[in-house]
Design an enzyme around this catalytic site. Structure first.
Site, PDB file in Angstrom:
ATOM      1  N   ASP A 441       0.861  -1.175   0.000  1.00 28.61           N
ATOM      2  CA  ASP A 441       0.000   0.000   0.000  1.00 28.61           C
ATOM      3  C   ASP A 441       0.903   1.233   0.000  1.00 28.61           C
ATOM      4  O   ASP A 441       1.604   1.496   0.979  1.00 28.61           O
ATOM      5  CB  ASP A 441      -0.898  -0.027   1.238  1.00 28.61           C
ATOM      6  CG  ASP A 441      -1.935   1.088   1.251  1.00 28.61           C
ATOM      7  OD1 ASP A 441      -1.735   2.093   0.549  1.00 28.61           O
ATOM      8  OD2 ASP A 441      -2.934   0.954   1.986  1.00 28.61           O
ATOM      9  N   HIS A 442       0.852   2.002  -1.089  1.00 28.34           N
ATOM     10  CA  HIS A 442       1.762   3.134  -1.229  1.00 28.34           C
ATOM     11  C   HIS A 442       1.438   4.267  -0.257  1.00 28.34           C
ATOM     12  O   HIS A 442       2.221   5.213  -0.114  1.00 28.34           O
ATOM     13  CB  HIS A 442       1.724   3.660  -2.673  1.00 28.34           C
ATOM     14  CG  HIS A 442       3.065   4.035  -3.199  1.00 28.34           C
ATOM     15  ND1 HIS A 442       3.986   4.758  -2.475  1.00 28.34           N
ATOM     16  CD2 HIS A 442       3.660   3.784  -4.400  1.00 28.34           C
ATOM     17  CE1 HIS A 442       5.070   4.947  -3.200  1.00 28.34           C
ATOM     18  NE2 HIS A 442       4.913   4.353  -4.366  1.00 28.34           N
ATOM     19  N   ARG A 443       0.308   4.172   0.429  1.00 33.19           N
ATOM     20  CA  ARG A 443      -0.038   5.203   1.406  1.00 33.19           C
ATOM     21  C   ARG A 443       0.775   5.057   2.690  1.00 33.19           C
ATOM     22  O   ARG A 443       1.007   6.039   3.399  1.00 33.19           O
ATOM     23  CB  ARG A 443      -1.537   5.147   1.744  1.00 33.19           C
ATOM     24  CG  ARG A 443      -2.463   5.435   0.585  1.00 33.19           C
ATOM     25  CD  ARG A 443      -3.913   5.176   0.976  1.00 33.19           C
ATOM     26  NE  ARG A 443      -4.153   3.777   1.324  1.00 33.19           N
ATOM     27  CZ  ARG A 443      -5.317   3.302   1.744  1.00 33.19           C
ATOM     28  NH1 ARG A 443      -6.361   4.114   1.884  1.00 33.19           N
ATOM     29  NH2 ARG A 443      -5.457   2.018   2.036  1.00 33.19           N
ATOM     30  N   CYS A 445       3.903   3.671   2.992  1.00 36.63           N
ATOM     31  CA  CYS A 445       5.347   3.834   2.812  1.00 36.63           C
ATOM     32  C   CYS A 445       5.659   4.089   1.346  1.00 36.63           C
ATOM     33  O   CYS A 445       4.799   3.953   0.478  1.00 36.63           O
ATOM     34  CB  CYS A 445       6.109   2.613   3.308  1.00 36.63           C
ATOM     35  SG  CYS A 445       5.859   1.117   2.300  1.00 36.63           S
TER      36      CYS A 445
END
Length: 471
Positions: A441-443, A445
């Site tokens: 999940d790019h949110r 890290c």
């Protein structure tokens, strides 16, 4: 006398429905507090539901194969209760019922637990009609004195056998059982299916005794049934062979995967890894102690927990809405692992995996795999994961664009380990290669964190002796 209605409870983790597999009691039976009354299949496991009341079974509110909503009546019990005494505290009334219906933990009323008759005998369904040729007295529900249908359920123990018959559009009443006392076995269903779908047949035969209506879209095999007009797909022009309702485990999996794809902005990184040293290390340990040597997955699981200790951002989850969100950090790692079962793909998790050695992880992974495949994993075991490890190499594939197991933030996939050419110290050699794929999940890290974690696990696989010495 008092009629008490037991509503289907939430069987864990906010489930809203369950499929009634089998009644363990019949109308007129005397039951005790905590006695199992039915087997149900939730989206996560097969469980027994205990009764919180003691007394005589008055009404069974459902039939085998029916999907029941949480909070709706499951069973009505006629119990001999004293009349309330004026000014008597409310909590002392109706002490025959325990009120505690947590599956797998029993209840805590005053009645004795245990069954009043052997389990797995032919039992009573609520509204299933008797098939032609069956005899015997019909049970009459006190709630509907005029009822005269035969409420007996077919003798089936395995939920997998029920599912096989249901998916094939078969009516269990019509299948002769070859087991003891007429028990219907898997081979009986397969034999019935083989006779039911002759060469060139498009569709399945229906029956007047089936639970669903003839036109129900949720009835597998309803299309093309005997005596009906073939249904054709408007888009392709092909004959529709069957329709299968999306429910149970498959329905939950579909919902979770859709939510993951919809809500999580995922990114993927991957790396090829030389696993030769790890394979050789395990082979050497196995020669010394063949019975207690962990599997390769257990070693990799140990490397993963060590990697998450260094990169804890991947062991978090997002909570809230787009207007206000939080990253929830967790003290501990519940390591989930994908396990293929006859019910579908499930993800049991090892609680506090960071506290276990590779050998202890191996024991727990094997135990959870066994209970998951038996359909006996608890809702907690199947829903408490914080990070998932997916060994899709067992299916003979090298890589996968995995979907994050919502609401987690990352999933690590492992491909098959095979011999490939690899450059070692400037020379070409044949090595044991695998591919690691991390979807995150790019949110929570950025790529640097994800790449650092992936590289740590890859280095641990390539140099297991050095890493294990520091653990």
């Amino acid at each position: 006398m008092s009629l008490q209605v037991f509503l289907l409870p939430d069987l864990g983790e906010g489930l809203t429905e369950a499929e009634l597999l089998n009644w363990l009691v019949r109308v007129g039976d005397e039951i005790a507090v905590d006695q199992p009354i039915a087997e149900v299949e939730t989206a996560k496991s097969v469980v027994e539901v205990p009764s919180p009341f003691a007394g005589q079974v008055a009404v069974l509110h459902g039939e085998a194969g029916q999907t029941m909503d949480v909070g709706k009546p499951l069973i009505s019990v006629q119990s001999a209760m004293k009349e309330p005494v004026e000014n008597e505290p409310v909590e002392t009334r109706g002490s025959e019922g325990s009120g505690n219906v947590l599956i797998g933990y029993g209840t805590s009323g005053h009645g004795a637990g245990g069954r009043t008759r052997p389990r797995k005998k032919p039992v009573v369904g609520q509204a299933s009609s008797a098939s032609a040729g069956e005899t015997g007295p019909a049970e009459v529900s006190p709630a509907s004195p005029a009822a005269s249908v035969d409420r007996r359920s077919p003798l089936v123990i395995s939920p997998l056998v029920r599912k096989l018959a249901r998916d094939g559009g078969l009516v269990l009443h019509s299948i002769p059982g070859s087991g003891q006392q007429g028990l219907i076995l898997r081979r009986d269903v397969e034999a019935a299916l083989a006779g039911k779908f002759p060469a060139g047949s498009a569709g399945s035969a229906g029956s007047a005794g089936s639970a669903g209506s003839a036109g129900s879209a949720g009835n597998a095999g309803s299309a093309g049934s005997a005596g009906s007009v073939e249904q054709r797909d408007a888009r392709t022009g092909l004959t529709i062979r069957s329709r299968t309702e999306l429910k149970g485990l498959r329905k939950t999996v579909a919902a979770n995967l859709s939510r993951s794809r919809t809500e999580i902005p995922e990114a993927t990184v991957w790396v090829d890894v030389d696993a030769t040293a790890l394979v050789e290390l395990r082979s050497g340990l196995k020669q010394q102690n063949p019975d207690k040597t962990p599997g390769l997955l257990a070693f990799i699981a140990r490397f993963v927990t060590a990697g998450l200790a260094r990169y804890p951002e991947l062991n978090t989850r997002i909570e809230g809405t787009a207007e206000g969100q939080q990253i929830v950090a967790l003290d501990g790692i519940n390591l989930g692992f994908a396990a293929q079962t006859e019910r579908g793909l499930v993800v049991p998790s090892v609680e506090h995996a960071e506290m276990l050695s590779a050998r202890e992880l191996d024991v727990e992974i094997r135990r959870l795999t066994a209970v998951a495949r038996a359909g006996k994993a608890t809702p907690a075991e199947l829903a408490r994961g914080t990070f998932t490890l997916n060994n899709y190499g067992v299916f003979g594939v090298d890589g996968s664009a995995a979907i994050i197991n919502y609401p987690e933030s990352a999933i690590l996939g492992i491909g098959r380990i095979i011999d490939k050419p690899w450059v070692v110290d400037g020379a070409l050699a044949v090595r044991k290669l695998t591919e690691l794929t991390l979807v995150f999940d790019h949110r929570v890290c950025d790529g640097g964190t994800a790449g650092g974690f992936l590289r740590y696990v890859a280095d641990a696989i390539e140099n297991p002796g050095t890493v294990l010495a520091d653990m």
